[in-house]
Write a protein that holds these residues in place. Structure first.
Motif, PDB file in Angstrom:
ATOM      1  N   ILE A 149       0.683  -0.868   0.171  1.00  0.00           N
ATOM      2  CA  ILE A 149       0.048  -0.087   0.124  1.00  0.00           C
ATOM      3  C   ILE A 149       0.603   1.539  -0.122  1.00  0.00           C
ATOM      4  CG2 ILE A 149      -1.417   1.010   1.576  1.00  0.00           C
ATOM      5  CD1 ILE A 149      -2.004  -1.327   2.423  1.00  0.00           C
ATOM      6  N   GLY A 150       0.325   2.208  -0.958  1.00  0.00           N
ATOM      7  CA  GLY A 150       1.084   3.707  -1.002  1.00  0.00           C
ATOM      8  C   GLY A 150       2.953   3.430  -2.377  1.00  0.00           C
ATOM      9  N   GLY A 151       2.701   4.182  -3.386  1.00  0.00           N
ATOM     10  CA  GLY A 151       3.713   4.212  -4.257  1.00  0.00           C
ATOM     11  C   GLY A 151       4.798   5.315  -4.265  1.00  0.00           C
ATOM     12  N   GLY A 152       4.654   5.125  -3.299  1.00  0.00           N
ATOM     13  CA  GLY A 152       6.162   6.165  -3.209  1.00  0.00           C
ATOM     14  C   GLY A 152       7.646   5.682  -3.410  1.00  0.00           C
ATOM     15  N   PHE A 153       8.749   6.167  -2.536  1.00  0.00           N
ATOM     16  CA  PHE A 153      10.205   5.163  -3.238  1.00  0.00           C
ATOM     17  C   PHE A 153      10.056   3.800  -2.245  1.00  0.00           C
ATOM     18  CE2 PHE A 153      12.030   9.630  -3.135  1.00  0.00           C
ATOM     19  CZ  PHE A 153      12.712   9.606  -5.059  1.00  0.00           C
TER      20      PHE A 153
ATOM     21  N   VAL B 153      -0.880  -0.668  -4.481  1.00  0.00           N
ATOM     22  CA  VAL B 153      -1.949  -0.319  -4.820  1.00  0.00           C
ATOM     23  C   VAL B 153      -1.450   1.328  -4.537  1.00  0.00           C
ATOM     24  CG1 VAL B 153      -3.765  -1.836  -5.198  1.00  0.00           C
ATOM     25  CG2 VAL B 153      -2.608  -0.863  -2.560  1.00  0.00           C
ATOM     26  N   GLU B 154      -2.171   2.730  -5.156  1.00  0.00           N
ATOM     27  CA  GLU B 154      -1.248   3.659  -4.656  1.00  0.00           C
ATOM     28  C   GLU B 154      -2.741   5.211  -4.974  1.00  0.00           C
ATOM     29  OE1 GLU B 154      -0.882   7.789  -3.994  1.00  0.00           O
ATOM     30  OE2 GLU B 154       0.572   6.224  -3.440  1.00  0.00           O
ATOM     31  N   ALA B 155      -2.606   5.616  -3.547  1.00  0.00           N
ATOM     32  CA  ALA B 155      -4.205   5.834  -3.482  1.00  0.00           C
ATOM     33  C   ALA B 155      -4.687   7.110  -4.502  1.00  0.00           C
ATOM     34  CB  ALA B 155      -4.869   6.664  -2.360  1.00  0.00           C
ATOM     35  N   TYR B 156      -3.113   8.146  -4.898  1.00  0.00           N
ATOM     36  CA  TYR B 156      -3.726   8.976  -6.697  1.00  0.00           C
ATOM     37  C   TYR B 156      -2.104   8.403  -7.285  1.00  0.00           C
ATOM     38  CZ  TYR B 156      -5.272  10.686  -1.928  1.00  0.00           C
ATOM     39  OH  TYR B 156      -5.820  11.347  -0.712  1.00  0.00           O
ATOM     40  N   ARG B 157      -1.759   9.747  -7.461  1.00  0.00           N
ATOM     41  CA  ARG B 157      -0.807   8.804  -8.795  1.00  0.00           C
ATOM     42  C   ARG B 157       0.740   9.190  -7.811  1.00  0.00           C
ATOM     43  NH1 ARG B 157      -0.583  12.266 -13.778  1.00  0.00           N
ATOM     44  NH2 ARG B 157       0.809  10.651 -14.566  1.00  0.00           N
ATOM     45  N   PHE B 158       1.538   8.047  -8.323  1.00  0.00           N
ATOM     46  CA  PHE B 158       2.814   7.844  -8.101  1.00  0.00           C
ATOM     47  C   PHE B 158       3.682   9.559  -8.213  1.00  0.00           C
ATOM     48  CE2 PHE B 158       2.784   3.601  -9.766  1.00  0.00           C
ATOM     49  CZ  PHE B 158       1.947   3.054  -9.118  1.00  0.00           C
ATOM     50  N   GLY B 159       4.200   9.733  -6.858  1.00  0.00           N
ATOM     51  CA  GLY B 159       5.115  10.676  -7.481  1.00  0.00           C
ATOM     52  C   GLY B 159       4.290  12.217  -6.816  1.00  0.00           C
TER      53      GLY B 159
ATOM     54  N   PRO C 209      14.161  14.223  -7.719  1.00  0.00           N
ATOM     55  CA  PRO C 209      13.854  12.751  -6.920  1.00  0.00           C
ATOM     56  C   PRO C 209      12.343  12.356  -7.606  1.00  0.00           C
ATOM     57  CG  PRO C 209      12.744  15.207  -5.381  1.00  0.00           C
ATOM     58  CD  PRO C 209      13.854  15.298  -6.683  1.00  0.00           C
ATOM     59  N   LEU C 210      12.193  13.157  -8.522  1.00  0.00           N
ATOM     60  CA  LEU C 210      10.236  12.814  -9.693  1.00  0.00           C
ATOM     61  C   LEU C 210      11.246  11.699 -10.403  1.00  0.00           C
ATOM     62  CD1 LEU C 210       7.646  12.416  -9.776  1.00  0.00           C
ATOM     63  CD2 LEU C 210       7.250  14.690 -11.036  1.00  0.00           C
ATOM     64  N   LYS C 211      12.273  12.319 -10.987  1.00  0.00           N
ATOM     65  CA  LYS C 211      13.165  11.075 -12.111  1.00  0.00           C
ATOM     66  C   LYS C 211      13.284   9.785 -11.780  1.00  0.00           C
ATOM     67  CE  LYS C 211      14.868  14.506 -15.519  1.00  0.00           C
ATOM     68  NZ  LYS C 211      15.837  15.273 -15.967  1.00  0.00           N
ATOM     69  N   LEU C 212      13.848   9.806  -9.808  1.00  0.00           N
ATOM     70  CA  LEU C 212      14.266   8.321  -9.717  1.00  0.00           C
ATOM     71  C   LEU C 212      12.591   7.575  -9.765  1.00  0.00           C
ATOM     72  CD1 LEU C 212      15.881   6.541  -8.120  1.00  0.00           C
ATOM     73  CD2 LEU C 212      15.423   7.497  -6.199  1.00  0.00           C
TER      74      LEU C 212
END
Length: 428
Positions: free
Chosen positions: A38-42, A61-67, A189-192
């Motif tokens: 749960i969570g699409g961050g780093f 699963v990510e509630a919003y968009r990755f990043g 960070p967003l590129k990574l």
């Protein structure tokens, strides 16, 4: 119309310079897998990439968009070690444990750079970080820190700067000394994050955006994560939502508090600017820390307005420009082209939170401003745990992270009062 994140007011300079930002589908229907994240961050995407590469069937699963969360819009600084200085960790945990935690963080730094290089992710890495004292009485601590790091912890890359060198490297006379760390740097960070999602997807991880988690249960050796459009059933679960857990899971919510952090980007300052001529990133000694750096195209990216209330401000540009002008009076009228922000997760002692919060469910977060480097690596450590080696993640699990006082009702008001007191003390 460009995409506007529902959890990050404004639009970041990162969004406008990251290149294509692929969209992933939302979950539709039930899934069964080995691990649900749960969570699409780093943290989550790194874990998904390492798990999938090892042949694990993983659903994220990510509630919003990755990043959209802190991973895609933070200050981009890697730092060195844990958030607390190594000698502070030694005072609390003893030398051998402090040294092991420091070495783990150094491995995290190397892992991030090696992962990006191996997968051809252009992260705009720029070397160097300055840590500076905003009060004269802190200068001796920075001098001692450089000596301790070289002599006791085997890290020779930190050098002490007196007031003159600090002014030359900053292009500002508002600080009194500090250190320069030549063994670290800063990134886009967003590129990574975009690159890590690509690696995970190519390895076979099933990635779903715009899919909120509405509940978690663990019984009979199975974990079930419900969403508005389906249930994911798995053997294990990683919760990697950091500041955005809400009421999803009460133990994490008691230990990880969301606070607002905001960044502004100026127009390019030009090659002749005296601001940060060496290209290093900067963090200062305030409890409510200010952090800033030059981007590859010469902009000043400046963060430092942490907000402990629940409402997002509408005036990011005004406050960021005011803070820039305190350090760089010549920039008092500089154009701010981008202003953005949102919540990050902190813990009481500003150390990361890792805990098995129910059977087969591990929660990771609370990086407290030191997450670019650590979160990616903790995703790898979680994948190691699934493979049967929990020893290294256990080093973080065993840290003393007390819950915030006040219970669910009073946590946020008490934190607001406490941290605004620290902000006031920073100015005195």
């Amino acid at each position: 119309m460009p995409y506007q994140s529902p959890i990050s007011p404004g639009r970041s300079w990162y969004e406008d310079t990251a290149g294509p930002r692929p969209e992933y589908p939302s979950l539709d229907g039930d899934r069964r897998c080995d691990v649900v994240i749960i969570g699409g961050g780093f943290t989550g995407l790194s874990a998904a990439a390492h798990l999938a590469k090892a042949g694990t069937n993983v659903v994220l699963v990510e509630a919003y968009r990755f990043g959209d969360g802190a991973s895609g819009r933070n200050g981009g600084q890697l730092g060195t070690g844990q958030r607390a200085w190594a000698e502070e960790m030694e005072a609390e945990y003893g030398f051998s444990r402090a040294k092991a935690l420091f070495d783990l963080a150094e491995e995290a730094k190397a892992h991030l750079l090696e992962f990006a290089a191996a997968h051809q992710i252009d992260i705009d890495y720029m070397p160097g970080q300055l840590s500076v004292a905003h009060k004269p009485r802190y200068v001796d601590d920075y001098k001692a820190h450089a000596e301790i790091m070289a002599g006791r912890f085997g890290y020779p890359h930190i050098s002490f700067m007196d007031a003159k060198e600090t002014a030359e490297r900053l292009g500002s006379t508002r600080y009194f000394g500090g250190t320069r760390d030549a063994g670290t740097g800063h990134i886009h960070p967003l590129k990574l994050l975009i690159g890590t999602a690509r690696v995970a997807a190519q390895a076979g991880a099933q990635l779903f955006e715009q899919t909120s988690s509405t509940g978690i249960t663990s019984s009979g050796g199975k974990v079930r994560v419900t969403t508005p459009s389906g249930t994911v059933t798995a053997d294990k679960c990683l919760i990697a939502v950091n500041a955005y857990g809400g009421t999803l899971e009460p133990v994490s919510a008691a230990h990880i508090m969301p606070i607002g952090s905001f960044i502004g980007a100026t127009v390019p300052l030009g090659a002749g600017s005296s601001v940060l001529p060496g290209g290093e990133s900067v963090d200062d000694s305030r409890f409510v820390v200010r952090y800033f750096r030059r981007s590859m195209d010469g902009r000043l990216l400046f963060g430092g307005r942490e907000v402990y209330a629940v409402n997002d401000p509408k005036d990011i540009h005004i406050h960021i420009r005011r803070q820039i002008a305190e350090l760089y009076p010549a920039l008092k009228d500089v154009e701010i082209t981008h202003g953005w922000g949102g919540y990050v997760g902190i813990t009481m002692p500003r150390k990361p939170f890792v805990r098995e919060v129910m059977p087969n469910v591990i929660s990771v977060g609370g990086y407290s401003g030191h997450g670019v480097m650590l979160s990616n690596f903790f995703g790898k450590l979680y994948a190691e745990t699934v493979a049967g080696n929990r020893d290294r993640l256990k080093m973080i699990e065993d840290l003393n992270i007390p819950p915030f006082p006040g219970g669910r009702r009073f946590r946020a008001p008490l934190l607001f009062l406490a941290l605004n007191w620290f902000a006031l003390r920073d100015r005195i």
